[in-house]
Design a protein around this motif. Structure first.
Motif: not given
Length: 251
Positions: A79-84
């Motif tokens: 999820a962090k990779l998508i948000a980044q």
């Protein structure tokens, strides 16, 4: 099902567009829960959101959301990779970060002037968003993206505006724009220019030399007479002393 979903989305978008000025590109604020749900449902947000909303979209998030995902650890790494990959919008929490839900709420304050969509799976955040009029809410259910219908608070606000009891933020902005076009409202830059004082030279009166002669001329005639008398007294005293000396010499 897909056609009916798009019809509902088109209807809801028309409502927000006509009453709150929502326009393309649609700015969608994502939190960590929405990114995690998209990852589990294998939803390609950059491809499916523009199709569903039938328009250009911008995926956005905030620094507080990214920091929250970092602190949650490996479970939300995807999820962090998508948000980044989303555009990071500036939030007011520069020094002290807050929770993602609190940060997103602060981004839609004061009538949501930037026309943000809020995309979340957090029920508490969704309830708070629904209490504020004019904020489109999105979530994922059964691996499909859904644009929620306008909340009762939003509908009540629109009815109050139509009856003349309230003025929406969109109407305030349009009224202000019309006034500026007609010249009824001056730009703040022009006001600042008028307030600025012109750089002027020194006062010409302060550059004049002091008139000493004028003071001498203005002196009283009695002072002049006194000076003359003093000069005469000195001369007569000299004459008398010479006469006395001559008399003593003859004697």
């Amino acid at each position: 099902m897909k056609i009916t979903r798009q019809k509902h989305a088109k209807k809801h978008l028309g409502f927000f567009r006509n009453n709150f000025g929502v326009r393309e590109p649609y700015q969608i604020l994502l939190d960590g829960t929405f990114c995690q749900a998209a990852l589990r449902g294998r939803i390609q947000l950059r491809e499916q959101l523009p199709r569903y909303l039938m328009g250009e979209t911008q995926l956005c998030t905030t620094r507080c959301v990214l920091k929250e995902l970092e602190t949650l650890g490996k479970d939300l790494y995807g999820a962090k990779l998508i948000a980044q990959k989303c555009q990071v919008r500036n939030c007011p929490h520069f020094k002290n970060a807050v929770s993602g839900s609190e940060c997103l709420l602060s981004m839609v304050e004061d009538g949501n002037p930037h026309h943000y969509f809020v995309a979340t799976q957090d029920q508490n955040l969704s309830m708070k968003v629904k209490k504020r009029p004019g904020i489109p809410l999105m979530f994922i259910i059964q691996n499909t993206i859904v644009l929620d219908k306008p909340s009762p608070k939003t509908i009540a606000f629109v009815k109050a505006v139509e009856s003349g009891q309230l003025v929406s933020v969109h109407e305030k902005q349009s009224i202000k724009q019309l006034k500026e076009e007609q010249g009824l409202v001056k730009d703040p830059e022009q006001r600042r220019r008028k307030k600025r004082k012109k750089i002027s030279g020194p006062n010409p009166l302060s550059c004049l030399k002091k008139k000493k002669k004028a003071q001498d001329k203005n002196s009283s005639p009695s002072q002049k007479k006194r000076k003359r008398k003093r000069i005469r007294n000195r001369s007569t005293s000299k004459v008398l002393s010479e006469k006395q000396n001559n008399a003593e010499a003859e004697g």
